[in-house]
Motif scaffolding. Structure first.
Motif, PDB file in Angstrom:
ATOM      1  N   HIS A  38      -3.087   2.526   3.240  1.00 12.36           N
ATOM      2  CA  HIS A  38      -3.825   3.546   1.989  1.00 12.36           C
ATOM      3  C   HIS A  38      -3.194   4.552   1.962  1.00 12.36           C
ATOM      4  O   HIS A  38      -2.698   5.266   0.881  1.00 12.36           O
ATOM      5  N   ASP A  39      -2.795   5.260   3.069  1.00 14.24           N
ATOM      6  CA  ASP A  39      -2.388   6.800   2.991  1.00 14.24           C
ATOM      7  C   ASP A  39      -0.791   6.554   2.530  1.00 14.24           C
ATOM      8  O   ASP A  39      -0.516   7.790   2.130  1.00 14.24           O
TER       9      ASP A  39
ATOM     10  N   THR B 250      -0.477   2.924  -1.094  1.00 13.33           N
ATOM     11  CA  THR B 250      -1.566   2.614  -2.045  1.00 13.33           C
ATOM     12  C   THR B 250      -1.094   3.364  -3.336  1.00 13.33           C
ATOM     13  O   THR B 250      -1.162   2.851  -4.523  1.00 13.33           O
TER      14      THR B 250
ATOM     15  N   LYS C 155      -8.752  -1.201  10.855  1.00 11.58           N
ATOM     16  CA  LYS C 155      -9.204  -0.027  10.134  1.00 11.58           C
ATOM     17  C   LYS C 155      -7.959   0.729  10.130  1.00 11.58           C
ATOM     18  O   LYS C 155      -7.541   1.388   9.089  1.00 11.58           O
ATOM     19  N   THR C 156      -7.418   1.020  11.279  1.00 11.41           N
ATOM     20  CA  THR C 156      -6.218   1.953  11.416  1.00 11.41           C
ATOM     21  C   THR C 156      -4.857   1.447  10.201  1.00 11.41           C
ATOM     22  O   THR C 156      -4.293   2.326   9.602  1.00 11.41           O
TER      23      THR C 156
ATOM     24  N   GLU D  77      -5.263  -0.450   7.786  1.00  7.92           N
ATOM     25  CA  GLU D  77      -5.620  -0.207   6.404  1.00  7.92           C
ATOM     26  C   GLU D  77      -5.510   1.078   5.970  1.00  7.92           C
ATOM     27  O   GLU D  77      -5.254   1.388   4.974  1.00  7.92           O
ATOM     28  N   SER D  78      -6.019   2.031   6.932  1.00  5.28           N
ATOM     29  CA  SER D  78      -5.719   3.524   6.582  1.00  5.28           C
ATOM     30  C   SER D  78      -4.162   3.815   6.427  1.00  5.28           C
ATOM     31  O   SER D  78      -4.135   4.577   5.380  1.00  5.28           O
ATOM     32  N   TRP D  79      -3.429   3.204   7.154  1.00  8.59           N
ATOM     33  CA  TRP D  79      -2.122   3.388   7.121  1.00  8.59           C
ATOM     34  C   TRP D  79      -1.397   3.112   5.603  1.00  8.59           C
ATOM     35  O   TRP D  79      -0.700   3.897   4.906  1.00  8.59           O
TER      36      TRP D  79
END
Length: 120
Positions: free
Chosen positions: A100-101, A104, A93-94, A96-98
């Motif tokens: 995305h931020d 992406t 999750k971390t 994927e968040s990195w």
């Protein structure tokens, strides 16, 4: 007599070495941002294009640099800060968040404005 043989030995060596060593497929550079007099990203991209550089490794996800690379046929390797390696490796999750931020926004309709080759 030895001086007459030298050119032939050199030619033989070059011929052997050229057939053994792989041919260069691309030239890449590291692009760091810690400099006393940094160039604007648009100027660096001009220099990359002028010198036929097709691969770049970035050490961070500087938005201005990533934006300046958009639309060019350059493979980009994006570095992950050492301080984040443990947390990104520990949690999907971390990670994927990195992504995305930081990355992406440089993709639109599933197509990249530049090619992200690796995350290092």
């Amino acid at each position: 007599m030895a001086s007459n043989k030298l050119p032939w030995i050199l030619i033989l060596f070059l011929r052997i070495s050229c057939s053994v060593w792989p041919r260069v497929q691309a030239i890449g550079v590291n692009w760091g941002t810690e400099a006393s007099h940094p160039l604007p990203p648009s100027k660096v991209v001009e220099l990359l294009k002028a010198n036929n550089i097709s691969k770049v490794k970035l050490f961070d996800t500087n938005p201005e640099i990533l934006e300046s690379l958009s639309g060019y046929n350059i493979d980009v390797t994006v570095g992950i800060p050492n301080s984040m390696l443990h947390s990104l490796n520990s949690s999907l999750k971390t990670a994927e968040s990195w992504v995305h931020d930081n990355l992406t926004r440089y993709f639109s309709d599933g197509a990249s404005r530049f090619r992200i080759e690796y995350h290092a």
